[in-house]
Design an enzyme around this catalytic site. Structure first.
Site, PDB file in Angstrom:
ATOM      1  N   ASP A  54       0.856  -1.188   0.000  1.00 33.42           N
ATOM      2  CA  ASP A  54       0.000   0.000   0.000  1.00 33.42           C
ATOM      3  C   ASP A  54       0.887   1.231   0.000  1.00 33.42           C
ATOM      4  OD1 ASP A  54      -3.140  -0.697   0.929  1.00 33.42           O
ATOM      5  OD2 ASP A  54      -1.661  -2.262   1.318  1.00 33.42           O
TER       6      ASP A  54
ATOM      7  N   ASP B 258     -15.377  -4.309  -1.780  1.00 36.08           N
ATOM      8  CA  ASP B 258     -15.054  -3.854  -0.431  1.00 36.08           C
ATOM      9  C   ASP B 258     -16.353  -3.805   0.360  1.00 36.08           C
ATOM     10  OD1 ASP B 258     -12.324  -3.519  -0.959  1.00 36.08           O
ATOM     11  OD2 ASP B 258     -12.678  -1.531  -1.810  1.00 36.08           O
TER      12      ASP B 258
END
Length: 254
Positions: free
Chosen positions: A11, A134
């Site tokens: 990330d 998500d």
């Protein structure tokens, strides 16, 4: 016998590695620093067969400030890299494929701009475009996991399957970065409802949970994205590999 593919996650926010906890990026500090390129090289040394890169600047501000870093990772490594990062147009998709990305994962655009999603999908197809699901409390969330949609995960998955999507990355956001145990039932329900391939994401703590996922491969779960648990050396032999590789990198730079 087929084996579960383990995919390390990197990330990136403001050019640095961050750890994401329930969708919120925070600075990640480790013995290897916060250099995404160095971390990518380490994962490859540890025999990673693929990587997942999340660009939080692209999610938040549609910024391309991390493009050169991501391109350098793609130029350096010879393994497939999946990219998640606010793809909003055909041009965005082209930019990332030109950088060397193997697949893009989309989440917001199929809901906010279906015609544009159809253009991207028509150009690149299911081999290049996959879908992020998500999920918070059985509801799809978008825009960097900040906006609730009121859409049930299975309903969204079936809608995307009808449009041609063949793979989903399924993330229980409340498990993300928490190393509190995976929501395998959620990933399995998406795989079984759609008949598509599923990459599980979130909550993995140890090798036993990897084996639990391995035992679900018949349902369509064939891979798993892991972040924090890998960074924290939670798997057998991983610490030993890290010590050896740390010395190797030191020798190369001395």
């Amino acid at each position: 016998m087929a084996f579960l593919l383990v995919i390390p996650s990197i990330d990136i926010y403001d050019g640095k590695i961050v750890r994401v906890v329930q969708g919120i990026p925070e600075l990640h500090v480790s013995e290897y620093g916060n250099d995404p390129l160095e971390m990518a090289a380490i994962w490859r040394t540890e025999n990673a067969k693929a990587l997942h890169i999340v660009d939080h600047d692209a999610f938040k501000m549609h910024s391309h400030k991390n493009y050169e870093i991501i391109k350098e990772i793609c130029d350096t490594l010879i393994i497939p890299i999946v990219y998640s990062g606010g793809i909003r147009s055909v041009e965005d998709a082209e930019r990332m494929f030109d950088a060397g990305i193997s697949r893009i994962a989309v989440s917001t655009i199929p809901i906010e701009d279906p015609p544009m999603f159809e253009k991207i999908f028509a150009k690149y197809g299911p081999g290049k475009v996959i879908a992020n699901l998500d999920i918070i409390d059985n509801e799809i969330v978008i825009k960097g996991r900040k906006v609730k949609t009121g859409i049930a995960p299975i309903d969204m998955a079936l809608r995307l399957k009808a449009q041609g999507i063949a793979r989903f990355i399924v993330t229980d956001v409340k498990k993300n970065g928490m190393v509190s145990g995976p929501n395998i039932a959620l990933s399995k329900s998406i795989a079984e409802a759609t008949g598509c391939k599923v990459t599980h994401s979130g909550g993995i703590r140890n090798k036993d949970e990897l084996m639990d996922l391995q035992n679900c491969m018949a349902s369509g779960i064939d891979s798993v994205i892991i972040g924090r648990a890998l960074y924290e050396n939670r798997f057998p032999c991983q610490k030993l590999w890290r010590i050896a590789e740390s010395g190797l990198f030191s020798e190369e730079t001395s």
